[in-house]
Design a protein around this motif. Structure first.
Motif, short mmCIF file in Angstrom:
data_model
loop_
_atom_site.label_atom_id
_atom_site.label_comp_id
_atom_site.label_asym_id
_atom_site.label_seq_id
_atom_site.Cartn_x
_atom_site.Cartn_y
_atom_site.Cartn_z
N THR A 5 -16.55 1.63 -0.91
CA THR A 5 -16.15 2.14 -2.22
C THR A 5 -15.43 3.48 -2.05
O THR A 5 -15.47 4.10 -0.98
CB THR A 5 -17.36 2.35 -3.15
OG1 THR A 5 -18.26 3.29 -2.53
CG2 THR A 5 -18.09 1.04 -3.39
N LEU A 51 -8.58 -0.02 3.28
CA LEU A 51 -7.44 -0.85 2.91
C LEU A 51 -6.20 -0.46 3.70
O LEU A 51 -5.41 -1.32 4.11
CB LEU A 51 -7.18 -0.74 1.41
CG LEU A 51 -8.22 -1.41 0.50
CD1 LEU A 51 -7.95 -1.05 -0.95
CD2 LEU A 51 -8.19 -2.92 0.69
N LYS A 52 -6.00 0.83 3.93
CA LYS A 52 -4.88 1.28 4.76
C LYS A 52 -5.01 0.72 6.17
O LYS A 52 -4.05 0.25 6.78
CB LYS A 52 -4.82 2.81 4.81
CG LYS A 52 -4.35 3.49 3.53
CD LYS A 52 -4.29 4.98 3.74
CE LYS A 52 -3.88 5.67 2.43
NZ LYS A 52 -2.47 5.37 2.11
N LEU A 111 0.83 -1.19 0.00
CA LEU A 111 0.00 0.00 0.00
C LEU A 111 0.87 1.24 0.00
O LEU A 111 1.85 1.34 0.74
CB LEU A 111 -0.89 0.03 1.26
CG LEU A 111 -2.02 -0.99 1.28
CD1 LEU A 111 -2.75 -0.89 2.61
CD2 LEU A 111 -2.98 -0.74 0.14
N ALA A 120 -13.27 6.69 -1.47
CA ALA A 120 -12.31 7.10 -0.44
C ALA A 120 -12.40 6.20 0.79
O ALA A 120 -11.39 5.91 1.44
CB ALA A 120 -12.56 8.56 -0.05
N LYS A 121 -13.60 5.75 1.12
CA LYS A 121 -13.75 4.84 2.27
C LYS A 121 -13.02 3.53 2.01
O LYS A 121 -12.39 2.97 2.92
CB LYS A 121 -15.24 4.60 2.56
CG LYS A 121 -15.93 5.73 3.30
CD LYS A 121 -17.38 5.35 3.58
CE LYS A 121 -18.06 6.39 4.47
NZ LYS A 121 -17.57 6.31 5.87
N ARG A 122 -13.11 3.04 0.79
CA ARG A 122 -12.42 1.79 0.48
C ARG A 122 -10.92 1.96 0.61
O ARG A 122 -10.23 1.09 1.17
CB ARG A 122 -12.78 1.35 -0.95
CG ARG A 122 -12.15 0.03 -1.38
CD ARG A 122 -12.65 -0.34 -2.78
NE ARG A 122 -12.12 -1.63 -3.23
CZ ARG A 122 -10.96 -1.78 -3.84
NH1 ARG A 122 -10.20 -0.70 -4.09
NH2 ARG A 122 -10.55 -2.98 -4.22
N GLU A 123 -10.38 3.06 0.10
CA GLU A 123 -8.94 3.29 0.20
C GLU A 123 -8.49 3.42 1.65
O GLU A 123 -7.46 2.86 2.04
CB GLU A 123 -8.55 4.55 -0.59
CG GLU A 123 -8.75 4.41 -2.09
CD GLU A 123 -8.04 3.19 -2.66
OE1 GLU A 123 -6.84 3.02 -2.37
OE2 GLU A 123 -8.69 2.40 -3.36
N ALA A 124 -9.28 4.13 2.46
CA ALA A 124 -8.94 4.26 3.88
C ALA A 124 -9.05 2.91 4.58
O ALA A 124 -8.23 2.58 5.44
CB ALA A 124 -9.86 5.29 4.54
N SER A 165 -2.44 -4.58 -3.82
CA SER A 165 -2.11 -4.14 -2.46
C SER A 165 -1.78 -5.32 -1.55
O SER A 165 -0.92 -5.21 -0.66
CB SER A 165 -3.28 -3.36 -1.87
OG SER A 165 -3.59 -2.22 -2.64
N GLN A 223 -8.22 14.92 2.64
CA GLN A 223 -9.22 13.93 2.25
C GLN A 223 -9.74 13.21 3.49
O GLN A 223 -9.73 11.99 3.57
CB GLN A 223 -8.60 12.93 1.27
CG GLN A 223 -8.12 13.56 -0.03
CD GLN A 223 -7.44 12.57 -0.94
OE1 GLN A 223 -7.05 11.49 -0.52
NE2 GLN A 223 -7.29 12.92 -2.20
#
Length: 429
Positions: free
Chosen positions: A321, A329-330, A24, A323-327, A119, A35
């Motif tokens: 989905t 995954l972090k 990631l 921005a929530k999905r990216e956060a 990732s 963001q």
């Protein structure tokens, strides 16, 4: 084991290293602030697990000031129902815990989505985690990852096992020694009511895992075919192993299903000498008072050592989905770093999911966790298709033998037929 008030802290640098190892990209602080996003994490309530996750969330938010994590938990009995209702409605978690035995059901029901291969690299996960974690992988990649894994151990009451005829306060090495201890320790009143159990038996407990993946193998059988699609315990090995287990109550009178409500409560009260349970009980039993206790590897039989591995995994909700999905995954990458696994272990007693962390010299030297960590080396995980329904098959089989006096061979044959129908239904759907 204890930690100081600050816990096992992850620095911003160590998080970046862990996230990078998971593939990631770590955004710069300024980007994160621009963001800002809130994600939600769900798990069932278990005091030590909730406290461990709160500590990890605090560390994650400190390293990622633009991401907030809402931690929601429910009683275990409500957890699956609430998840099944909330995720499709887009009102539930972005990251959620689920028992590994639920993964196939959750994937088929579209409650979770596969982890992105860019990732969470399949080859790296295969290499870094215990081999049984590969059950979380399909042709689409990994669907979820654990922070911790579990094995079984024998919890033993040193005080009770110091009685005449028992093993001098030491744990049994074999099933024969376990039975000898139980016979020496068990006590009943003049009416035949059990006062002190030599061993525990019954549900709720880990006993259906103990029988299926351990006792059955030790008596020469195995639960399923290599591809997991055929039940293979409807035979003499299945009957002999189940007879040994149920004879603790039926023949030897050293145990009773439902004694003091449930097995773990009987052990914690100092009224059961030997109790098979999971590593997650370590935190619970540390508050036991009035007797000395220890943990050993499970007793062998016919020279065979076996254990059962299970785990709760962290999955990405299908509804996550953008921005929530990216956060999310972090966050999922963060809670599966080596440091996060060590923190979880120290706060809950559950075992790190990577051998590199779990089998460190420090962890293996622990007198309570060490035997359970050793058990991971030869543990089997069950490839469930419907974990709760498959567990009910065992419960029904146990009731037929203990309450209706059904012959063990007839009992395992009836159970195998019922479980085979569940497996066939899953693969034909």
């Amino acid at each position: 084991m204890t930690t100081d008030k600050q816990g096992f802290r992850l620095s911003r640098r160590s998080f970046a290293t862990g996230a990078a190892a998971a593939g990631l990209a770590v955004a710069a602080p300024g980007v994160l602030r621009a963001q800002a996003v809130q994600i939600e994490y769900w798990q069932y309530f278990f005091k030590e697990r909730v406290e461990a996750m709160d500590a990890l969330i605090q560390q994650f938010e400190a390293a990622n000031p633009g991401i907030k994590v809402k931690h929601t938990h429910f009683p275990y009995a409500q957890y699956r129902t609430k998840t099944a209702a909330a995720v499709p409605a887009g009102e539930g978690p972005d990251v959620l815990q689920l028992f590994f035995g639920w993964m196939r059901e959750y994937a088929k029901s579209k409650l979770i989505q596969p982890l992105p291969a860019e990732s969470f690299k399949t080859a790296d996960i295969d290499k870094d985690y215990f081999e049984f974690v590969r059950m979380m992988k399909t042709s689409e990649g990994y669907w979820a990852l654990p922070t911790a894994v579990r094995s079984l151990g024998l919890f033993y009451n040193k005080t009770l096992l110091s009685k005449p005829g028992a093993s001098g306060g030491k744990p049994p090495a074999t099933l024969d020694e376990m039975l000898k201890n139980a016979l020496a320790v068990a006590e009943r009143d003049s009416r035949g009511n059990l006062l002190t159990a030599g061993a525990t038996i019954g549900i709720p407990s880990q006993d259906y895992h103990w029988w299926r993946e351990i006792l059955l193998r030790q008596f020469g059988g195995k639960p399923y075919s290599d591809d997991g699609r055929t039940v293979t315990y409807a035979n003499e090995a299945g009957a002999a192993s189940f007879a040994w287990y149920t004879d603790l109550q039926r023949k030897h009178k050293v145990a009773a299903a439902g004694f003091l409500s449930e097995s773990q409560a009987a052990f914690k009260a100092g009224k059961a000498a030997q109790h098979v349970d999971g590593s997650f009980r370590l935190g619970t039993f540390k508050s036991a008072r009035g007797f000395e206790w220890g943990v050993s590897e499970l007793p062998t039989h016919n020279g065979i050592a076996s254990n059962y591995a299970s785990y709760w995994v962290n999955g990405l909700a299908a509804s996550a989905t953008g921005a929530k999905r990216e956060a999310a995954l972090k966050f999922l990458a963060f809670i599966t770093t080596n440091d996060a696994m060590q923190l979880w272990y120290e706060k809950t007693g559950e075992l790190p999911a990577k051998p590199e962390v779990a089998l460190s010299a420090k962890n293996m030297a622990d007198p309570l966790s060490g035997p359970m960590l050793a058990g991971l080396k030869y543990a089997h995980a069950t490839d469930f298709v419907a974990e709760e329904a498959q567990g009910q098959v065992f419960q029904d089989m146990l009731d037929r033998v203990l309450l209706q006096n059904q012959d063990p061979l007839a009992a395992v044959k009836q159970a195998a037929e019922a479980e085979q129908k569940l497996i066939d239904a899953y693969y034909k759907a």
